[in-house]
Design a protein around this motif. Structure first.
Motif, mmCIF file in Angstrom:
data_model
loop_
_atom_site.group_PDB
_atom_site.id
_atom_site.type_symbol
_atom_site.label_atom_id
_atom_site.label_comp_id
_atom_site.label_asym_id
_atom_site.label_seq_id
_atom_site.Cartn_x
_atom_site.Cartn_y
_atom_site.Cartn_z
ATOM 1 N N LEU A 73 -14.731 7.125 19.405
ATOM 2 C CA LEU A 73 -15.971 7.820 19.750
ATOM 3 C C LEU A 73 -16.086 8.005 21.261
ATOM 4 N N VAL A 74 -15.813 6.946 22.015
ATOM 5 C CA VAL A 74 -15.880 7.045 23.477
ATOM 6 C C VAL A 74 -14.893 8.096 23.983
ATOM 7 N N ALA A 75 -13.703 8.130 23.378
ATOM 8 C CA ALA A 75 -12.711 9.127 23.787
ATOM 9 C C ALA A 75 -13.214 10.540 23.509
ATOM 10 N N LEU A 76 -13.879 10.737 22.375
ATOM 11 C CA LEU A 76 -14.418 12.060 22.052
ATOM 12 C C LEU A 76 -15.513 12.464 23.037
ATOM 13 N N VAL A 77 -16.367 11.513 23.400
ATOM 14 C CA VAL A 77 -17.440 11.822 24.348
ATOM 15 C C VAL A 77 -16.859 12.182 25.712
ATOM 16 N N VAL A 78 -15.870 11.415 26.163
ATOM 17 C CA VAL A 78 -15.220 11.725 27.442
ATOM 18 C C VAL A 78 -14.566 13.102 27.383
ATOM 19 N N LEU A 79 -13.936 13.395 26.250
ATOM 20 C CA LEU A 79 -13.320 14.710 26.083
ATOM 21 C C LEU A 79 -14.373 15.809 26.114
ATOM 22 N N GLY A 80 -15.537 15.542 25.502
ATOM 23 C CA GLY A 80 -16.606 16.533 25.525
ATOM 24 C C GLY A 80 -17.127 16.784 26.926
ATOM 25 N N ILE A 81 -17.267 15.718 27.716
ATOM 26 C CA ILE A 81 -17.738 15.867 29.096
ATOM 27 C C ILE A 81 -16.719 16.644 29.924
ATOM 28 N N SER A 82 -15.446 16.293 29.751
ATOM 29 C CA SER A 82 -14.398 16.997 30.490
ATOM 30 C C SER A 82 -14.328 18.460 30.074
ATOM 31 N N GLY A 83 -14.443 18.690 28.769
ATOM 32 C CA GLY A 83 -14.381 20.060 28.283
ATOM 33 C C GLY A 83 -15.537 20.899 28.776
ATOM 34 N N LEU A 84 -16.693 20.282 28.951
ATOM 35 C CA LEU A 84 -17.858 21.015 29.442
ATOM 36 C C LEU A 84 -17.598 21.576 30.838
ATOM 37 N N GLY A 85 -17.061 20.736 31.737
ATOM 38 C CA GLY A 85 -16.775 21.218 33.084
ATOM 39 C C GLY A 85 -15.597 22.169 33.121
ATOM 40 N N TRP A 86 -14.573 21.882 32.319
ATOM 41 C CA TRP A 86 -13.360 22.698 32.336
ATOM 42 C C TRP A 86 -13.618 24.093 31.779
ATOM 43 N N ILE A 87 -14.304 24.164 30.634
ATOM 44 C CA ILE A 87 -14.573 25.467 30.018
ATOM 45 C C ILE A 87 -15.532 26.281 30.881
ATOM 46 N N SER A 88 -16.489 25.616 31.526
ATOM 47 C CA SER A 88 -17.448 26.331 32.372
ATOM 48 C C SER A 88 -16.753 27.060 33.518
ATOM 49 N N LYS A 89 -15.634 26.513 33.993
ATOM 50 C CA LYS A 89 -14.913 27.134 35.108
ATOM 51 C C LYS A 89 -13.952 28.221 34.639
ATOM 52 N N LEU A 90 -13.493 28.132 33.381
ATOM 53 C CA LEU A 90 -12.492 29.081 32.896
ATOM 54 C C LEU A 90 -13.079 30.269 32.157
ATOM 55 N N VAL A 91 -14.239 30.083 31.542
ATOM 56 C CA VAL A 91 -14.808 31.129 30.696
ATOM 57 C C VAL A 91 -16.116 31.611 31.301
ATOM 58 N N ALA A 92 -16.266 32.923 31.348
ATOM 59 C CA ALA A 92 -17.488 33.504 31.919
ATOM 60 C C ALA A 92 -18.581 33.547 30.855
ATOM 61 N N VAL A 93 -19.035 32.368 30.459
ATOM 62 C CA VAL A 93 -20.089 32.236 29.450
ATOM 63 C C VAL A 93 -21.172 31.342 30.026
ATOM 64 N N ARG A 94 -22.399 31.619 29.669
ATOM 65 C CA ARG A 94 -23.496 30.802 30.178
ATOM 66 C C ARG A 94 -23.286 29.342 29.786
ATOM 67 N N PRO A 95 -23.507 28.420 30.716
ATOM 68 C CA PRO A 95 -23.224 26.993 30.450
ATOM 69 C C PRO A 95 -23.972 26.437 29.244
ATOM 70 N N GLU A 96 -25.202 26.919 28.991
ATOM 71 C CA GLU A 96 -25.951 26.370 27.859
ATOM 72 C C GLU A 96 -25.293 26.694 26.525
ATOM 73 N N TYR A 97 -24.595 27.846 26.452
ATOM 74 C CA TYR A 97 -23.888 28.186 25.224
ATOM 75 C C TYR A 97 -22.691 27.261 25.012
ATOM 76 N N ILE A 98 -21.999 26.976 26.113
ATOM 77 C CA ILE A 98 -20.861 26.054 26.024
ATOM 78 C C ILE A 98 -21.353 24.665 25.616
ATOM 79 N N PHE A 99 -22.453 24.246 26.226
ATOM 80 C CA PHE A 99 -23.020 22.928 25.920
ATOM 81 C C PHE A 99 -23.407 22.836 24.444
ATOM 82 N N LEU A 100 -24.041 23.897 23.921
ATOM 83 C CA LEU A 100 -24.444 23.906 22.520
ATOM 84 C C LEU A 100 -23.228 23.868 21.596
ATOM 85 N N ALA A 101 -22.184 24.628 21.947
ATOM 86 C CA ALA A 101 -20.982 24.653 21.115
ATOM 87 C C ALA A 101 -20.330 23.272 21.060
#
Length: 219
Positions: free
Chosen positions: A133-161
């Motif tokens: 579970l901790v690994a998944l949460v860390v992956l989610g946090i990392s993915g939030l920052g990584w995807i926000s920089k690579l994809v031109a999508v509003r951050p709240e949509y990425i967060f919701l996904a």
């Protein structure tokens, strides 16, 4: 009601005579139909008038007896339906946050849902599940920052996904594999919600200063 007249048409003469000779073994209506069919075929029957009267009287008596003593209804028709008793939970069953609670909070924030799920796993001493579970949460946090920089999508949509994906992993992967069909007492969530919400806000502020785009917080 059975159509005895039509039934007797297909009988042989010998079979029809058997109805008359052994009339005590058959229904009165069946015997009367056999008599009528024999007469229609031209066979003479001894004392046919007395036989008809006997059969008619026996039939009337049978009907009257049925009215006086009706057959009891089957038990499944008379027994009142009893509501199923809810499954009793043992007093010593562990208190856990239900999958529904975990999903609802995870949709708002995978961090809150993750904390609730982590408390469940630690209470049951499922340390392997807690580590995953901790690994998944860390992956989610990392993915939030990584995807926000690579994809031109509003951050709240990425967060919701990410919230939805991790909520599904919590209840469809972690719960079946590390909790399973565990009997538990539903745990109250109001006070933990307030504490987790405060910790979540603190964590989001820390992420802000780390340069990670978080919905609702300015840069």
């Amino acid at each position: 009601m059975e159509d005895y007249a039509a039934k007797m048409v297909g009988k042989t003469d010998a079979e029809l005579l058997l109805y008359v000779e052994r009339r005590n073994e058959y229904r009165e209506q069946a015997v009367l139909a056999a008599v009528n069919e024999l007469e229609r075929r031209g066979h003479a029957i001894d004392n046919v008038a007395a036989l008809r009267s006997e059969l008619q009287a026996s039939f009337v008596e049978s009907e009257a007896e049925a009215l006086r003593n009706p057959a009891p209804e089957p038990a499944w028709m008379t027994r009142p339906a009893t509501p199923e008793e809810p499954e009793q939970v043992a007093p010593d069953a562990p208190a856990l946050y239900s999958p529904t609670t975990v999903v609802v909070f995870s949709v708002f924030s995978f961090l809150i849902g993750g904390v609730l799920m982590l408390l469940n796993l630690l209470r049951l001493r499922r340390y392997g599940g807690a580590a995953l579970l901790v690994a998944l949460v860390v992956l989610g946090i990392s993915g939030l920052g990584w995807i926000s920089k690579l994809v031109a999508v509003r951050p709240e949509y990425i967060f919701l996904a990410i919230n939805v994906v991790l909520a599904a992993l919590y209840v469809y992967v972690l719960w079946p594999n590390f909790i399973g069909a565990q009997t538990y007492r539903p745990r109250g969530w109001l006070m933990p919600l307030l504490i987790i919400f405060a910790l979540n806000m603190l964590f989001m502020v820390l992420l802000r200063y780390a340069g990670v785009a978080i919905p609702g917080l300015g840069q």
